[in-house]
Design a protein around this motif. Structure first.
Motif, short mmCIF file in Angstrom:
data_model
loop_
_atom_site.label_atom_id
_atom_site.label_comp_id
_atom_site.label_asym_id
_atom_site.label_seq_id
_atom_site.Cartn_x
_atom_site.Cartn_y
_atom_site.Cartn_z
N LYS A 203 0.65 -1.08 -0.03
CA LYS A 203 -0.17 0.06 0.12
C LYS A 203 0.88 1.15 -0.02
N GLN A 204 1.71 1.18 0.84
CA GLN A 204 2.74 2.38 0.71
C GLN A 204 3.71 2.58 -0.32
N PHE A 205 3.98 1.33 -0.92
CA PHE A 205 4.52 1.37 -2.47
C PHE A 205 3.79 2.07 -3.37
N ALA A 206 2.51 1.68 -3.42
CA ALA A 206 1.70 2.51 -4.35
C ALA A 206 1.65 3.88 -4.17
N LYS A 207 1.29 4.42 -2.94
CA LYS A 207 1.08 5.71 -2.60
C LYS A 207 2.46 6.43 -3.01
N GLU A 208 3.54 5.96 -2.84
CA GLU A 208 5.05 6.70 -3.27
C GLU A 208 5.11 6.85 -4.54
N ASN A 209 4.44 5.82 -5.53
CA ASN A 209 4.87 5.65 -6.72
C ASN A 209 3.66 6.18 -7.55
#
Length: 262
Positions: A203-209
């Protein structure tokens, strides 16, 4: 002389009547030309949008814009679904159910859905086998990707998983700069320990990218409760038929604004 005067008066009278009739005929003709019958503008464009507009209430603006363009250009939007195939047999996977619902709602001429499911696949195998190139060849406009998170758990390691996902999506993006990617986790696991942290990292990866993220876990019973066992097989993280439907209906609501009947 009087007779000729009467005859002349009659001739003048008849001439006046004829001239008046010609004048009024001309006026009527002019009015018919200057005041054409009003024809209402066609509402076909608005009606076409209404046929799919009601289904897009939960979608981001970027996807709505792509659907509108697909309708205007008469070229179907390509949605490609990629995920892990079930380890145990089910009547229909969540991907198959979502495909049917979307195409039934919008029409396959507006949104065409491809489903690619890979059994026992990890993100590392997905790269090494060049399977990700198959997805590029499918030319997706929108990609819904379940990146084998559960298969990677305890095998690849979350940091490597995220790096592999980045490699995969970077390649797809290089093939289509306008690609919209939506990420989602695999199914939850009863009383899992580290796996929920992997889902949070995704989820955090999706947000950051800048990728959209769908957290379908909110539709399931708490993974720490026995209630979730009603939706899973004995294989950890493997949905049964009810689990596949539960997962699918969460996505169906996202893509078509439909209510769950579970």
């Amino acid at each position: 002389m009087k007779i000729w005067s009467n005859i002349l008066a009659i001739i003048v009278f008849i001439g006046a009547i004829s001239a008046g009739k010609m004048y009024w005929n001309n006026k009527v003709s002019e009015q018919s030309v200057s005041r054409p019958t009003k024809i209402e503008a066609s509402n076909d464009t608005n009606n076409a949008e209404n046929t799919w507009g009601e289904h897009t209430q939960n979608l981001p603006k970027s996807i709505k814009t792509k659907i509108q363009k697909a309708e205007q250009t008469k070229t179907s939007l390509k949605l490609v679904i990629v995920g892990a195939a079930p380890k145990e047999e089910v009547k229909a996977t969540w991907g198959e159910l979502v495909k049917k619902k979307i195409e039934d709602s919008y029409g396959s001429s507006l949104i065409n859905v491809d489903v690619h499911e890979y059994k026992d696949m990890t993100t590392l195998q997905f790269i090494k086998s060049d399977a990700y190139k198959e997805i590029a060849k499918a030319r997706p406009d929108v990609l819904l990707f379940e990146p084998f998170l559960l298969n990677d758990n305890g095998v690849v390691g979350i940091e490597n998983t995220l790096e592999n996902i980045n490699i995969i999506l970077s390649h797809l993006k290089s093939q289509n700069e306008q690609l919209i990617t939506i990420l989602q986790p695999s199914a939850p696991v009863y009383k899992a320990n580290n796996y929920p942290n992997d889902a949070e990292a995704l989820k955090q990866f999706a947000k950051e990218n800048g990728y959209d993220y769908i957290n379908h876990w909110t539709a399931w019973p708490d993974y720490r409760s026995e209630g979730i066992l009603n939706y899973l097989t004995k294989t950890p993280g493997q949905p049964n038929d009810d689990g596949e439907k539960l997962w699918a209906q969460y996505l169906e609501n996202y893509f078509t604004n439909s209510e769950s009947n579970l």
